[in-house]
Design a protein around this motif. Structure first.
Motif, PDB file in Angstrom:
ATOM      1  N   PRO A 216       0.802  -1.235   0.000  1.00 25.96           N
ATOM      2  CA  PRO A 216       0.000   0.000   0.000  1.00 25.96           C
ATOM      3  C   PRO A 216       0.829   1.276   0.000  1.00 25.96           C
ATOM      4  CG  PRO A 216      -0.075  -1.079   2.157  1.00 25.96           C
ATOM      5  CD  PRO A 216       0.586  -2.045   1.215  1.00 25.96           C
ATOM      6  N   ASN A 217       2.107   1.211   0.439  1.00 25.95           N
ATOM      7  CA  ASN A 217       2.926   2.427   0.481  1.00 25.95           C
ATOM      8  C   ASN A 217       3.718   2.651  -0.804  1.00 25.95           C
ATOM      9  OD1 ASN A 217       4.615   0.231   0.906  1.00 25.95           O
ATOM     10  ND2 ASN A 217       5.984   1.339   2.289  1.00 25.95           N
ATOM     11  N   GLU A 218       3.455   1.863  -1.844  1.00 24.67           N
ATOM     12  CA  GLU A 218       4.102   2.075  -3.135  1.00 24.67           C
ATOM     13  C   GLU A 218       3.091   2.630  -4.132  1.00 24.67           C
ATOM     14  OE1 GLU A 218       6.457  -1.026  -4.724  1.00 24.67           O
ATOM     15  OE2 GLU A 218       7.730  -1.190  -2.939  1.00 24.67           O
ATOM     16  N   ALA A 219       3.602   3.217  -5.214  1.00 26.08           N
ATOM     17  CA  ALA A 219       2.736   3.893  -6.176  1.00 26.08           C
ATOM     18  C   ALA A 219       1.927   2.915  -7.022  1.00 26.08           C
ATOM     19  CB  ALA A 219       3.572   4.789  -7.087  1.00 26.08           C
ATOM     20  N   PHE A 297      18.110  -4.494  -8.281  1.00 22.75           N
ATOM     21  CA  PHE A 297      17.488  -3.292  -8.844  1.00 22.75           C
ATOM     22  C   PHE A 297      18.465  -2.668  -9.830  1.00 22.75           C
ATOM     23  CE2 PHE A 297      19.297  -2.723  -4.641  1.00 22.75           C
ATOM     24  CZ  PHE A 297      20.271  -1.764  -4.835  1.00 22.75           C
ATOM     25  N   GLN A 298      17.945  -1.881 -10.774  1.00 25.07           N
ATOM     26  CA  GLN A 298      18.807  -1.175 -11.717  1.00 25.07           C
ATOM     27  C   GLN A 298      18.216   0.157 -12.119  1.00 25.07           C
ATOM     28  OE1 GLN A 298      19.367  -4.246 -14.670  1.00 25.07           O
ATOM     29  NE2 GLN A 298      17.814  -3.398 -16.015  1.00 25.07           N
ATOM     30  N   GLU A 299      18.809   0.815 -13.118  1.00 25.92           N
ATOM     31  CA  GLU A 299      18.669   2.255 -13.323  1.00 25.92           C
ATOM     32  C   GLU A 299      17.247   2.771 -13.482  1.00 25.92           C
ATOM     33  OE1 GLU A 299      20.723   0.269 -14.911  1.00 25.92           O
ATOM     34  OE2 GLU A 299      22.708   1.143 -15.173  1.00 25.92           O
ATOM     35  N   ASN A 300      16.282   1.932 -13.782  1.00 30.53           N
ATOM     36  CA  ASN A 300      14.921   2.440 -13.951  1.00 30.53           C
ATOM     37  C   ASN A 300      14.231   2.710 -12.617  1.00 30.53           C
ATOM     38  OD1 ASN A 300      14.796  -0.290 -13.321  1.00 30.53           O
ATOM     39  ND2 ASN A 300      12.844  -0.562 -14.389  1.00 30.53           N
ATOM     40  N   GLU A 301      14.907   2.473 -11.503  1.00 34.09           N
ATOM     41  CA  GLU A 301      14.348   2.728 -10.186  1.00 34.09           C
ATOM     42  C   GLU A 301      15.125   3.835  -9.477  1.00 34.09           C
ATOM     43  OE1 GLU A 301      12.859  -1.021  -8.040  1.00 34.09           O
ATOM     44  OE2 GLU A 301      14.478  -1.785  -9.305  1.00 34.09           O
ATOM     45  N   GLN A 305      12.699   4.532  -4.379  1.00 32.31           N
ATOM     46  CA  GLN A 305      12.025   3.262  -4.624  1.00 32.31           C
ATOM     47  C   GLN A 305      12.848   2.088  -4.099  1.00 32.31           C
ATOM     48  OE1 GLN A 305      11.673   3.943  -8.888  1.00 32.31           O
ATOM     49  NE2 GLN A 305       9.458   4.107  -8.727  1.00 32.31           N
ATOM     50  N   VAL A 306      14.143   2.142  -4.320  1.00 33.35           N
ATOM     51  CA  VAL A 306      15.038   1.088  -3.831  1.00 33.35           C
ATOM     52  C   VAL A 306      15.032   1.046  -2.308  1.00 33.35           C
ATOM     53  CG1 VAL A 306      17.455   0.352  -3.682  1.00 33.35           C
ATOM     54  CG2 VAL A 306      16.506   1.107  -5.875  1.00 33.35           C
ATOM     55  N   ALA A 307      14.953   2.227  -1.686  1.00 33.45           N
ATOM     56  CA  ALA A 307      14.946   2.300  -0.222  1.00 33.45           C
ATOM     57  C   ALA A 307      13.777   1.524   0.371  1.00 33.45           C
ATOM     58  CB  ALA A 307      14.910   3.752   0.234  1.00 33.45           C
ATOM     59  N   LEU A 308      12.611   1.545  -0.285  1.00 39.85           N
ATOM     60  CA  LEU A 308      11.466   0.778   0.199  1.00 39.85           C
ATOM     61  C   LEU A 308      11.776  -0.715   0.215  1.00 39.85           C
ATOM     62  CD1 LEU A 308       8.493   2.592  -1.600  1.00 39.85           C
ATOM     63  CD2 LEU A 308       9.103   2.722   0.817  1.00 39.85           C
ATOM     64  N   LYS A 309      12.461  -1.187  -0.836  1.00 39.36           N
ATOM     65  CA  LYS A 309      12.853  -2.593  -0.892  1.00 39.36           C
ATOM     66  C   LYS A 309      13.857  -2.923   0.205  1.00 39.36           C
ATOM     67  CE  LYS A 309      12.229  -3.242  -5.899  1.00 39.36           C
ATOM     68  NZ  LYS A 309      12.894  -3.668  -7.162  1.00 39.36           N
ATOM     69  N   TRP A 313      13.646  -5.626   3.187  1.00 33.92           N
ATOM     70  CA  TRP A 313      14.664  -6.685   3.121  1.00 33.92           C
ATOM     71  C   TRP A 313      15.451  -6.784   4.426  1.00 33.92           C
ATOM     72  CZ3 TRP A 313      15.276 -10.076  -0.906  1.00 33.92           C
ATOM     73  CH2 TRP A 313      16.434 -10.866  -0.915  1.00 33.92           C
ATOM     74  N   TYR A 314      15.837  -5.616   4.965  1.00 33.20           N
ATOM     75  CA  TYR A 314      16.715  -5.605   6.145  1.00 33.20           C
ATOM     76  C   TYR A 314      15.982  -5.258   7.444  1.00 33.20           C
ATOM     77  CZ  TYR A 314      20.673  -5.787   2.900  1.00 33.20           C
ATOM     78  OH  TYR A 314      21.587  -6.157   1.930  1.00 33.20           O
ATOM     79  N   GLY A 315      14.706  -4.880   7.357  1.00 32.26           N
ATOM     80  CA  GLY A 315      13.983  -4.521   8.565  1.00 32.26           C
ATOM     81  C   GLY A 315      14.482  -3.225   9.182  1.00 32.26           C
ATOM     82  N   VAL A 316      14.714  -2.200   8.337  1.00 30.54           N
ATOM     83  CA  VAL A 316      15.228  -0.909   8.807  1.00 30.54           C
ATOM     84  C   VAL A 316      14.306   0.208   8.326  1.00 30.54           C
ATOM     85  CG1 VAL A 316      17.624  -1.718   8.848  1.00 30.54           C
ATOM     86  CG2 VAL A 316      16.700  -0.643   6.764  1.00 30.54           C
ATOM     87  N   ASN A 317      14.594   1.436   8.771  1.00 27.63           N
ATOM     88  CA  ASN A 317      13.874   2.629   8.314  1.00 27.63           C
ATOM     89  C   ASN A 317      14.870   3.554   7.620  1.00 27.63           C
ATOM     90  OD1 ASN A 317      11.333   1.908   9.623  1.00 27.63           O
ATOM     91  ND2 ASN A 317      12.393   2.387  11.549  1.00 27.63           N
ATOM     92  N   ILE A 318      14.573   3.964   6.407  1.00 20.67           N
ATOM     93  CA  ILE A 318      15.476   4.812   5.628  1.00 20.67           C
ATOM     94  C   ILE A 318      14.786   6.128   5.299  1.00 20.67           C
ATOM     95  CG2 ILE A 318      16.805   5.025   3.498  1.00 20.67           C
ATOM     96  CD1 ILE A 318      17.029   2.008   3.401  1.00 20.67           C
ATOM     97  N   SER A 319      15.472   7.240   5.557  1.00 15.91           N
ATOM     98  CA  SER A 319      14.947   8.567   5.227  1.00 15.91           C
ATOM     99  C   SER A 319      16.013   9.349   4.462  1.00 15.91           C
ATOM    100  CB  SER A 319      14.537   9.322   6.499  1.00 15.91           C
ATOM    101  OG  SER A 319      15.638   9.459   7.381  1.00 15.91           O
TER     102      SER A 319
END
Length: 365
Positions: A216-219, A297-301, A305-309, A313-319
């Protein structure tokens, strides 16, 4: 409720209280659930280790084996217990007042059941009289799991995801509800189509391999087809239907309200069908690489967007402290790397900086 009945019958069997009909019912349940069968064998074995034993090297080794067995259940065992279980052993050894150790079997059962409840692997929800009981499978950030549905279909559930289905699954309908991401390998049954319900789309198949991502938090909500065929129904477009061929995916905007206002707010159309994406280094299919334990992941992201993955994946929060950094187009593929190693590799390649404070990560220029 199926899960409740399993535990009730298991308890009766372990303590020799089950009659012939209950034993037959229990065996029929296990035919459809290999994971329950393994659980039954482990707990039945442990439950009979009821005599207290003196603390010695042999008992400690047995305890170690039980812990290793629990770790193989795909549960984040270490994450639940910040202190290594060796610390517990040392504390018990130093006690002058305890002659007998807690029976290994009882302790292992308690730990195992606690982990099941903590992680919510399989549980039954309370429902009203007009609604059938639901079986629910949930994964938390940083973990994944694999399950077999009553019809034999296999589902790989990605991190921070939830899958539910009712007790009558497979009898007349094969329907599940998904929040998050899952890869399905569906058993063919032309009389009973398999349907996945998400917030914005329904995916209908007869027997095939495909991936559905509906966070739900992705576009966008995405369906990626590996083999077979699928029918995708867009709920907010008068049930508009799309059909995918192998090596295709469809992306549907999670917020379709912008269309009614006549304003395009996304960088791509509200509904887009395209081919699957392959990682340039090893031709890995990016949409399903997580099933093979690869974060790719590669250049189209964008970095955002990668941060959400990476968060899942790691169970962290990224800002991000800077919007320019969040829009960097970057690429990479990680398997066993820690979050520190992954960030350091991306830092070397793309020049941003980062600061880690516990589970919080701040990305800066």
């Amino acid at each position: 409720m199926i899960a409740d009945r399993f535990w009730e019958l298991l308890s009766k069997k372990v303590f020799a209280e089950a009659n012939e009909a209950e034993l037959k019912e229990f065996e029929e349940l296990l035919l459809h659930r290999s994971d329950w069968k393994n659980t039954s064998e482990i707990l039945a074995l442990l439950a009979h280790q009821s005599q207290p034993i003196e603390k010695n090297n042999e008992s400690e080794q047995a305890f170690e084996k039980h812990i290793e067995r629990l770790k193989k259940t795909d549960i984040d065992f270490i994450g639940l217990y910040p202190e290594d279980h060796q610390t517990i052993v040392e504390e018990e050894r130093s006690s002058k007042f305890t002659k007998w150790a807690l029976p290994i079997g009882v302790l292992a059962i308690i730990v195992f059941i606690f982990l099941i409840i903590k992680n919510g692997i399989v549980r039954s929800d309370n429902t009203t009289e007009n609604q059938p009981p639901l079986s629910q499978v949930t994964t938390k950030p940083g973990s994944k799991t694999q399950i077999q549905l009553p019809d034999g279909s296999i589902v790989w559930l990605n991190a921070n995801s939830n899958l539910t289905y009712d007790k009558d699954f497979g009898k007349t309908l094969r329907e599940v509800k998904l929040t998050g991401e899952a890869f399905f390998d569906v058993v063919k049954d032309h009389a009973h189509p398999f349907v996945i319900h998400t917030k914005v789309i329904d995916v209908k198949v007869l027997g095939t391999q495909f991936n559905v991502k509906a966070y739900p938090n992705e576009a966008y909500t995405e369906t990626s087809l590996i083999r077979g065929s699928v029918e995708v129904t867009v709920k907010n477009r008068s049930n508009e239907k799309h059909y995918l061929k192998p090596n295709e995916k469809i992306s549907v905007a999670n917020n379709m309200e912008s269309e009614t206002a006549g304003v395009e707010t996304h960088s791509k159309p509200l509904i887009l069908t395209e081919t699957l994406t392959y990682y340039h280094a090893d031709s890995t299919v990016i949409e399903t690489s997580w099933v093979d334990n690869k974060l790719t992941f590669q250049e189209n992201e964008t970095f955002r967007q990668v941060a959400l993955k990476m968060e899942r994946w790691y169970g962290v929060n990224i800002s991000f402290a800077d919007e320019e950094v969040a829009e960097i187009r970057l690429y990479g593929s990680f398997t066993s790397e820690t979050i520190n190693q992954a960030l350091e590799a991306l830092h070397e390649g793309f020049g941003f900086n980062y600061k880690i404070t516990g589970n919080n990560i701040l990305i800066t220029k």
